[in-house]
Design a protein around this motif. Structure first.
Motif, PDB file in Angstrom:
ATOM      1  N   ASP A  38       0.802  -1.224   0.000  1.00  0.00           N
ATOM      2  CA  ASP A  38       0.000   0.000   0.000  1.00  0.00           C
ATOM      3  C   ASP A  38       0.832   1.271   0.000  1.00  0.00           C
ATOM      4  OD1 ASP A  38      -2.351  -1.417  -0.031  1.00  0.00           O
ATOM      5  OD2 ASP A  38      -2.667  -1.325   2.133  1.00  0.00           O
ATOM      6  N   GLY A  39       2.088   1.205   0.423  1.00  0.00           N
ATOM      7  CA  GLY A  39       2.874   2.427   0.473  1.00  0.00           C
ATOM      8  C   GLY A  39       4.278   2.179   0.968  1.00  0.00           C
ATOM      9  N   GLU A  40       5.158   3.151   0.709  1.00  0.00           N
ATOM     10  CA  GLU A  40       6.497   3.078   1.291  1.00  0.00           C
ATOM     11  C   GLU A  40       6.408   3.503   2.749  1.00  0.00           C
ATOM     12  OE1 GLU A  40       9.512   5.682  -0.334  1.00  0.00           O
ATOM     13  OE2 GLU A  40       8.164   7.402  -0.364  1.00  0.00           O
ATOM     14  N   MET A  41       7.410   3.144   3.536  1.00  0.00           N
ATOM     15  CA  MET A  41       7.368   3.382   4.972  1.00  0.00           C
ATOM     16  C   MET A  41       8.613   4.140   5.413  1.00  0.00           C
ATOM     17  SD  MET A  41       5.892  -0.329   6.209  1.00  0.00           S
ATOM     18  CE  MET A  41       5.755   0.161   7.928  1.00  0.00           C
ATOM     19  N   LEU A  42       8.376   5.223   6.142  1.00  0.00           N
ATOM     20  CA  LEU A  42       9.449   6.000   6.752  1.00  0.00           C
ATOM     21  C   LEU A  42       9.415   5.717   8.243  1.00  0.00           C
ATOM     22  CD1 LEU A  42      10.305   9.723   5.990  1.00  0.00           C
ATOM     23  CD2 LEU A  42      10.442   8.803   8.295  1.00  0.00           C
ATOM     24  N   LEU A  43      10.490   5.154   8.778  1.00  0.00           N
ATOM     25  CA  LEU A  43      10.554   4.717  10.169  1.00  0.00           C
ATOM     26  C   LEU A  43      11.391   5.701  10.986  1.00  0.00           C
ATOM     27  CD1 LEU A  43       9.535   2.187   8.695  1.00  0.00           C
ATOM     28  CD2 LEU A  43      11.121   0.823  10.064  1.00  0.00           C
ATOM     29  N   VAL A  44      10.840   6.105  12.150  1.00  0.00           N
ATOM     30  CA  VAL A  44      11.527   7.036  13.049  1.00  0.00           C
ATOM     31  C   VAL A  44      11.575   6.392  14.431  1.00  0.00           C
ATOM     32  CG1 VAL A  44      11.616   9.400  13.938  1.00  0.00           C
ATOM     33  CG2 VAL A  44      10.517   8.949  11.728  1.00  0.00           C
ATOM     34  N   PRO A  45      12.591   5.580  14.725  1.00  0.00           N
ATOM     35  CA  PRO A  45      12.641   4.955  16.051  1.00  0.00           C
ATOM     36  C   PRO A  45      12.834   5.996  17.146  1.00  0.00           C
ATOM     37  CG  PRO A  45      14.668   4.525  14.824  1.00  0.00           C
ATOM     38  CD  PRO A  45      13.716   5.173  13.872  1.00  0.00           C
ATOM     39  N   GLN A  46      12.127   5.802  18.252  1.00  0.00           N
ATOM     40  CA  GLN A  46      12.227   6.725  19.383  1.00  0.00           C
ATOM     41  C   GLN A  46      12.898   6.064  20.576  1.00  0.00           C
ATOM     42  OE1 GLN A  46       9.894   6.737  22.464  1.00  0.00           O
ATOM     43  NE2 GLN A  46      11.386   8.224  23.236  1.00  0.00           N
ATOM     44  N   GLN A  47      12.679   4.777  20.733  1.00  0.00           N
ATOM     45  CA  GLN A  47      13.261   4.035  21.851  1.00  0.00           C
ATOM     46  C   GLN A  47      13.620   2.642  21.357  1.00  0.00           C
ATOM     47  OE1 GLN A  47      11.337   4.357  25.779  1.00  0.00           O
ATOM     48  NE2 GLN A  47      11.316   2.127  25.887  1.00  0.00           N
ATOM     49  N   GLY A  48      14.894   2.304  21.354  1.00  0.00           N
ATOM     50  CA  GLY A  48      15.337   0.988  20.920  1.00  0.00           C
ATOM     51  C   GLY A  48      15.758   0.947  19.464  1.00  0.00           C
TER      52      GLY A  48
END
Length: 441
Positions: A154-164
């Motif tokens: 359905d779409g590309e994914m932009l990941l922004v980890p905050q913890q870990g």
């Protein structure tokens, strides 16, 4: 993972949107043609196209894969339950024109969830079928994906980890992404996420995700800024080829048309021995962002903090801008330095990775989120306003902070999960209640 490079043993290739080439076994990349009658080492040839075949050359994204087994070799798909990861805007929800804020998403119950099952849509706009809009999501997870992979059609994914940390195995190689870094994963490419910090006893991991239904994220134009500034293409890192050699069954979970499906596979999907192309997962360290700002007076628009943009059919009005607010010097004279009170055409979904956000020093915490939709007034709270209007305007540095925005031309609609969440700050509007009429004629 078996991983190598004919030129070196490096883990990444530099650049954004480059024509990359990588092989885990020397000689696995065919020379002179993309689709030979028989691939080197009898590897199968497979093409993944991220754009239409006829897209302009400068926008065309595709990658050739040379793999041990093609991705068509799988079992039949059956429905899979993931109730909290919804797609597009739910227009049945009547949303008042008010600001919204969420406290940090609780980690209770996340220990047994992996990246896929721990995903929750907070707000969304547009429609994946029309390839317009985005979803703003959060994940809370404590278990690694082992013999399990995920494909988002359905779409590309932009990941922004905050913890870990996130250890992301993709078909093209491995990305190790820590808080302060981001990752962009192409639509339709299989990946799995391991949580090394959670496994080491640090507790569940948490972070933000933009599910982009629209045009690919790309670097923004620089205009009068010139050739240098903001995010540099060379600081983005793509993986080198790597493949799993362990035998055994795999589960494939696919998001397709807003629904989730599951199929068995008798082998790993991470069996690409060599690849070349410009459709690739990448990671980026936000510490490399070259901040541009005012050195005289006035507070510039937040567009100068744009890392990536997904354009719409209206030039200059984005389907989504990914904007960060990293450490930076504040030196403006006779200027209200935090963001001023404002109403925007663009809608803003905001998160905080670490530290303190200067316009909301008390109420906005790492792991939380806020939503200010089109023409909804917002700005600094009473504490930030009072401090900024009485401060001695010496140069000072905003340090140990990282906030971001998913900014979109389309109105965000929160999900029922988000509106019913105990993390919803029902007293958010009270942060402005103490702003009195100070007019002195």
């Amino acid at each position: 993972m078996t991983q190598a490079s004919p030129a070196s043993d490096r883990r990444y290739q530099s650049g954004f949107g480059n024509e990359y080439a990588s092989e885990a076994v020397p000689g696995a990349l065919p020379q002179g043609r993309n689709n030979p009658q028989r691939g080197p080492f009898d590897l199968y040839t497979e093409l993944i196209s991220g754009t239409a075949f006829t897209a302009p050359r400068h926008e065309n994204r595709r990658t050739w894969l040379y793999r041990r087994q093609p991705s068509v070799v799988s079992g039949r798909y059956q429905p899979y339950a993931q109730a909290h990861w919804t797609t597009g805007a739910d227009r049945e929800i009547a949303l008042p024109p008010e600001p919204l804020r969420w406290h940090p998403q609780p980690l209770d119950g996340a220990v047994e969830l992996d990246f896929v099952d721990g995903m929750h849509t907070i707000a969304a706009n547009g429609d994946a079928e029309s390839q317009v809009g985005i979803g703003s999501l959060m994940y809370t997870a404590g278990r690694s994906m082992t013999r399990r992979a995920f494909v988002n059609a359905d779409g590309e994914m932009l990941l922004v980890p905050q913890q870990g940390r996130l250890l992301i195995t993709t078909e093209l190689g491995v990305l190790d992404v820590k808080p302060g870094e981001i990752a962009v994963l192409p639509r339709g490419m299989a990946f799995k996420v391991a949580l090394p910090d959670s496994e080491a006893g640090a507790g569940p991991s948490r972070g933000y995700v933009c599910e982009n239904y629209g045009a690919h994220f790309r670097l923004p134009e620089l205009g009068p800024i010139g050739s240098n500034g903001l995010a540099n293409a060379r600081d983005f890192q793509a993986p080198v080829a790597a493949f799993e050699s362990e035998e055994g069954d795999y589960d494939i979970v696919k998001k397709f048309g807003g629904r989730f499906w599951r199929a068995p596979m008798k082998h790993t999907p991470f069996n690409v021995v060599a690849w070349h192309g410009n459709l690739s997962p990448v990671k980026y360290d936000t510490a490399h962002f070259m901040v541009i700002g005012s050195i005289s007076f006035d507070h510039p628009d937040p567009s100068i903090f744009t890392v990536l943009t997904s354009p719409s059919d209206t030039p200059g009005t984005a389907n989504c801008d990914f904007v960060i607010f990293p450490p930076r010097w504040m030196v403006m004279e006779n200027t209200f330095r935090p963001p001023w009170f404002h109403r925007n055409l663009m809608s803003e979904f905001m998160g905080l990775v670490l530290g303190e956000y200067d316009a909301k020093p008390g109420g906005f915490k790492p792991g939380g989120a806020s939503l200010h939709n089109c023409m909804v007034p917002h700005g600094p709270d009473e504490e930030a306003f009072d401090k900024a209007t009485h401060a001695d305007l010496k140069p000072h540095k905003l340090d140990n902070t990282l906030a971001f925005m998913f900014e979109s031309r389309y109105r965000f609609i929160p999900t029922k999960f988000a509106l019913q969440s105990p993390a919803l700050d029902t007293d958010y509007a009270d942060c402005w209640a103490g702003l009195k009429d100070q007019f002195k004629a």
